[in-house]
Motif scaffolding. Structure first.
Motif, short mmCIF file in Angstrom:
data_model
loop_
_atom_site.label_atom_id
_atom_site.label_comp_id
_atom_site.label_asym_id
_atom_site.label_seq_id
_atom_site.Cartn_x
_atom_site.Cartn_y
_atom_site.Cartn_z
N MET A 149 9.74 8.82 -0.62
CA MET A 149 9.62 8.09 0.58
C MET A 149 10.68 8.66 1.61
O MET A 149 11.92 8.86 1.03
CB MET A 149 9.95 6.64 0.76
CG MET A 149 11.01 6.15 0.15
SD MET A 149 10.84 4.18 -0.24
CE MET A 149 9.91 4.05 -1.68
N GLY B 253 0.80 -1.14 -0.03
CA GLY B 253 -0.23 0.13 0.04
C GLY B 253 0.94 1.19 -0.02
O GLY B 253 1.84 1.48 -0.96
N ASP B 254 0.56 2.09 0.95
CA ASP B 254 1.44 3.44 0.95
C ASP B 254 2.37 3.19 2.26
O ASP B 254 2.65 4.46 2.62
CB ASP B 254 0.44 4.64 1.12
CG ASP B 254 -0.32 4.61 2.46
OD1 ASP B 254 -0.29 3.59 2.86
OD2 ASP B 254 -1.12 5.39 2.78
N GLN B 255 2.75 2.14 2.63
CA GLN B 255 3.79 2.23 3.94
C GLN B 255 4.91 1.33 3.32
O GLN B 255 4.90 0.26 2.47
CB GLN B 255 3.03 1.33 5.03
CG GLN B 255 1.84 2.04 5.59
CD GLN B 255 2.42 3.54 6.19
OE1 GLN B 255 3.33 3.25 7.03
NE2 GLN B 255 1.48 4.43 5.96
N PRO C 198 5.93 6.15 5.51
CA PRO C 198 4.89 6.42 4.22
C PRO C 198 5.34 6.44 3.00
O PRO C 198 6.65 7.04 3.02
CB PRO C 198 3.98 7.54 4.62
CG PRO C 198 4.89 8.41 5.45
CD PRO C 198 5.65 7.45 6.10
N VAL C 199 4.79 6.01 1.87
CA VAL C 199 5.36 6.23 0.70
C VAL C 199 4.25 7.43 -0.15
O VAL C 199 3.00 7.13 -0.09
CB VAL C 199 5.23 4.73 -0.45
CG1 VAL C 199 5.92 5.20 -1.78
CG2 VAL C 199 6.36 4.09 0.52
N GLU C 200 4.92 8.45 -0.93
CA GLU C 200 3.89 9.35 -1.29
C GLU C 200 3.35 8.67 -2.49
O GLU C 200 3.77 7.99 -3.05
CB GLU C 200 4.73 10.75 -1.45
CG GLU C 200 5.42 11.32 -0.13
CD GLU C 200 4.20 11.55 0.85
OE1 GLU C 200 2.92 11.88 0.43
OE2 GLU C 200 4.54 11.66 2.16
N GLU C 201 2.43 9.49 -2.94
CA GLU C 201 1.93 9.00 -4.43
C GLU C 201 2.79 9.23 -5.41
O GLU C 201 2.68 8.46 -6.46
CB GLU C 201 0.64 9.92 -4.65
CG GLU C 201 -0.78 9.50 -3.74
CD GLU C 201 -1.83 10.45 -4.25
OE1 GLU C 201 -1.66 11.20 -5.23
OE2 GLU C 201 -2.87 10.30 -3.38
#
Length: 225
Positions: A120, A93-95, A113-116
Motif C-alpha cells: 500500500m 476491501g482493497d481500500q 488502494p491496497v494491492e493483492e
C-alpha cells in the motif's frame, strides 16, 4: 297439285314436341333451355395466402446490477519505532485510510488502494504526507512521512474498541475536526483542530465515542474507507 313437304315438316315438329312433353312428364325434370338453364357463377379466385407471422423477437433481460461488496472492516494500530507517534490503518476491501498523530501538533490523514500482495502507498490530498507499508502476517509495517518527519512503524490488528475514530462539527462558529487512535492497551492519542489550529484532544469514551470539546458534547465514530 300442291307439294307435301311443308306439311310433313310441320307434322314432324308436332310429333317431336309431343315426345318431349311425354319425356318431361315421365322424368319430372324440365328440359333445359336457354331460358331455364342454371347459370354457373365463376369460381372466385383463391385469396393469396397471408404472409407468415414472424416469431416474436426474444426479450433480452438485462443482467442484474451487481454491487461490489466492500467486505468487513479490518483495523490495525501501533506506535512508531521511536515511540513518539501513533499510526492507525482501517482497511475495507482493497481500500485503506490511515491516520498518524503525535498527540500534540502533528497529524495527517492518508488514503489509497491496497494491492493483492498487501502493498500500500497512501497519500494525503491536503498535506505533505504519505505512508508506504505492507500487510503481511497479521500486521502492517512500513514508513510514514509527515512534513519533515519520517517514522518507521508497526501496526498490529486492533479489536474494538481499539482502532481509528473521527469527529467533525462546528462549535461556537469554529470548524472543529478531531482524530483519535485507541491502542490495544487502552491508551489514546488524538488531536483536535479548531479552524486549522491543532491541539491535544480530550479522551473519548471507548464504548460510545462520546467526548466533550469546549463544553460541547460530540461523538467520535469509527473510520472506514
Amino acid at each position: 297439285m300442291k307439294h307435301p313437304g311443308p306439311l310433313i315438316t310441320l307434322l314432324a315438329g308436332l310429333v317431336l314436341g309431343l315426345f318431349m312433353l311425354s319425356l318431361n312428364a315421365t322424368t319430372g325434370e324440365p328440359v333445359p333451355t336457354a331460358r331455364n338453364r342454371p347459370s354457373v357463377s365463376p369460381s372466385p379466385s383463391p385469396s393469396p395466402p397471408a404472409p407468415p407471422t414472424p416469431p416474436p423477437s426474444p426479450t433480452r433481460t438485462p443482467p442484474p446490477a451487481t454491487t461490489a461488496s466492500a467486505g468487513p472492516r479490518t483495523e490495525y494500530a501501533g506506535r512508531t519505532t521511536d515511540d513518539t507517534a501513533s499510526v492507525a490503518i482501517s482497511l475495507r476491501g482493497d481500500q485503506a485510510i490511515a491516520y498518524v498523530c503525535d498527540g500534540r501538533t502533528r497529524e495527517a490523514w492518508m488514503r489509497g488502494p491496497v494491492e493483492e500482495d498487501g502493498d500500500m502507498h497512501l497519500t494525503s490530498s491536503d498535506t505533505n504526507a504519505k505512508l508506504d507499508g505492507i500487510l503481511s502476517g497479521g500486521k502492517v509495517t512500513g514508513t510514514v512521512d509527515v512534513g519533515d518527519r519520517n517514522w518507521s512503524f508497526t501496526a498490529t490488528k486492533a479489536v474494538k474498541p481499539s482502532g481509528l475514530y473521527r469527529a467533525t462539527a462546528e462549535v461556537r462558529g469554529a470548524e472543529l475536526k478531531g482524530g483519535w487512535i485507541i491502542l490495544q492497551d487502552g491508551r489514546q492519542v488524538g488531536i483536535v483542530t479548531r479552524d486549522g489550529k491543532p491541539a491535544a484532544a480530550p479522551p473519548i469514551d471507548p464504548k460510545t465515542g462520546a467526548v466533550t470539546v469546549d463544553g460541547t458534547q460530540l461523538t467520535a465514530r469509527p473510520v472506514a474507507p
